[in-house]
Design an enzyme around this catalytic site. Structure first.
Site, mmCIF file in Angstrom:
data_model
loop_
_atom_site.group_PDB
_atom_site.id
_atom_site.type_symbol
_atom_site.label_atom_id
_atom_site.label_comp_id
_atom_site.label_asym_id
_atom_site.label_seq_id
_atom_site.Cartn_x
_atom_site.Cartn_y
_atom_site.Cartn_z
ATOM 1 N N ARG A 72 0.947 -1.269 -0.154
ATOM 2 C CA ARG A 72 -0.158 0.210 0.154
ATOM 3 C C ARG A 72 0.717 1.306 -0.188
ATOM 4 N NH1 ARG A 72 -2.883 3.642 3.483
ATOM 5 N NH2 ARG A 72 -4.665 4.108 2.533
ATOM 6 N N GLN A 73 0.356 2.272 -0.774
ATOM 7 C CA GLN A 73 1.076 3.541 -0.784
ATOM 8 C C GLN A 73 2.459 3.639 -1.013
ATOM 9 O OE1 GLN A 73 0.065 5.508 2.847
ATOM 10 N NE2 GLN A 73 -2.224 5.688 2.581
ATOM 11 N N GLY A 75 3.015 3.524 -4.766
ATOM 12 C CA GLY A 75 2.861 3.693 -6.259
ATOM 13 C C GLY A 75 2.768 2.648 -6.933
ATOM 14 N N LEU A 76 2.294 1.261 -6.431
ATOM 15 C CA LEU A 76 2.071 0.464 -7.376
ATOM 16 C C LEU A 76 0.476 0.218 -7.610
ATOM 17 C CD1 LEU A 76 4.532 -2.295 -5.532
ATOM 18 C CD2 LEU A 76 4.738 -0.932 -8.014
ATOM 19 N N GLY A 78 -2.261 0.070 -5.933
ATOM 20 C CA GLY A 78 -3.072 -0.578 -5.006
ATOM 21 C C GLY A 78 -4.614 -0.636 -4.955
ATOM 22 N N SER A 79 -5.080 0.678 -4.549
ATOM 23 C CA SER A 79 -6.380 1.202 -4.396
ATOM 24 C C SER A 79 -6.761 0.893 -5.803
ATOM 25 C CB SER A 79 -6.375 2.540 -4.021
ATOM 26 O OG SER A 79 -5.821 2.778 -2.537
ATOM 27 N N SER A 80 -6.440 1.434 -6.987
ATOM 28 C CA SER A 80 -7.394 1.531 -8.395
ATOM 29 C C SER A 80 -7.550 0.079 -8.564
ATOM 30 C CB SER A 80 -6.622 2.303 -9.188
ATOM 31 O OG SER A 80 -5.180 1.960 -9.254
ATOM 32 N N ALA A 81 -6.372 -0.814 -8.209
ATOM 33 C CA ALA A 81 -6.532 -2.230 -8.768
ATOM 34 C C ALA A 81 -7.713 -3.003 -8.132
ATOM 35 C CB ALA A 81 -5.143 -2.942 -8.293
ATOM 36 N N ASP A 123 -2.892 4.398 -14.221
ATOM 37 C CA ASP A 123 -2.848 3.136 -13.647
ATOM 38 C C ASP A 123 -4.228 2.304 -14.118
ATOM 39 O OD1 ASP A 123 -0.518 3.544 -12.243
ATOM 40 O OD2 ASP A 123 -1.605 4.016 -10.313
#
Length: 298
Positions: A72-73, A75-76, A78-81, A123
């Site tokens: 989390r947090q 820049g990968l 995660g939230s949008s995924a 993303d």
């Protein structure tokens, strides 16, 4: 991973924690709602989209469960995924179709309009197309069509890639974006020119792949970070990540706003040195298996 399951009622999601410390750390990282707010925003946006488009949804219940191993947090994405996975699950469950180029806008709306997050389309475009994608967010084209120019590229043309991250460097990406966006909106010429130069790197990368010169991505990625560092604040810890990669000859750029980086390497010898220096710095190190749809042959 995301699967809607038909049951007799919509059930509230539950959370499991390994210890009291695990619970405390989870609340510190994600607040008291965590991913549940993402699911609720996705469902609300999906329902509104279907209503606006005249899709009549069958009256049936479901349970949503999610699990993620995306740090989390850092820049990968995660939230949008999570939101994208929820949206795709709902589309399959109700038999509704949203075109690949339009789906990122719906997901972005769940984040920006429902949750008040500062985010962009990149993303979500990748998550919609599920592969290597060239994106052109030309303002005139977007004003006319409501989305950018998206082109699926052949990931087999990419040079060897790696990803490194440290979860203790996590931060809200919106913090950095808000400051630069404010300068951009005010017409700060340094920011405007730098962002245009960063955008042009995507064209260079696309051309390099098209001409089978994937090795040129190393220099393009390094220039991306250098340009970013000229307008964004970079912490010493995040700068160290880039310097460690460059010290063994590898390229490196941020995946998002810090905490994770990625780039190219040349050969097994460099890979071993790169892995060693990153792990010595406390970074998790991944050599990804590249998957996803490839362009259809003309």
């Amino acid at each position: 991973f995301f699967t809607p399951v038909l049951e007799t009622a919509v059930q509230a999601a539950s959370q499991l924690f390994e210890s009291l410390d695990d619970l405390v750390q989870s609340v510190q990282r994600t607040g008291y709602y965590g991913g549940i707010r993402l699911l609720k925003a996705a469902v609300k946006k999906f329902a509104e989209y279907c209503r606006d488009k005249g899709h009549r949804l069958t009256d049936k219940n479901f349970t949503m469960r999610y699990d993620t191993n995306i740090p989390r947090q850092v820049g990968l994405g995660g939230s949008s995924a999570i939101i994208m996975a929820a949206m795709k699950a709902l589309l399959g469950f109700y038999g509704v179709e949203i075109m690949e180029h339009a789906l990122p806008n719906v997901v972005l709306g769940a984040e920006t309009e429902e949750l008040g997050l500062t985010a962009g389309l990149q993303d979500r475009v990748v998550q919609s197309y599920e592969g290597l994608v060239y994106m052109d967010f030309d303002r005139k084209f977007m004003d006319e069509h409501g989305y950018g120019r998206y082109e699926r590229l052949d990931h087999a043309l990419l040079p060897p890639l790696y990803v490194a991250y440290r979860t203790d460097l996590s931060q809200e990406s919106s913090d950095a974006h808000i400051r630069v966006r404010d300068r951009y909106d005010k017409g700060d010429q340094v920011v405007v020119d730098t962002m245009n130069r960063i955008a042009s790197l995507a064209d260079e990368a696309r051309e390099a792949l098209a001409t089978h010169n994937g090795h040129e991505l190393a220099g393009i990625m390094d220039r991306n970070f250098d340009l970013r560092a000229s307008i964004y604040p970079i912490s010493d810890e995040n700068r160290e990540m880039v310097e460690r990669a460059r010290s063994v000859g590898a390229s490196c750029k941020f995946c998002g706003s810090g905490g994770a980086g990625g780039g190219t390497y040349d050969g097994d010898g460099m890979l071993q040195k790169l892995r060693r220096t990153m792990e010595e710095g406390g970074y998790e190190f991944i050599v990804p298996d590249l998957v996803g749809p490839r362009p259809k042959q003309q």
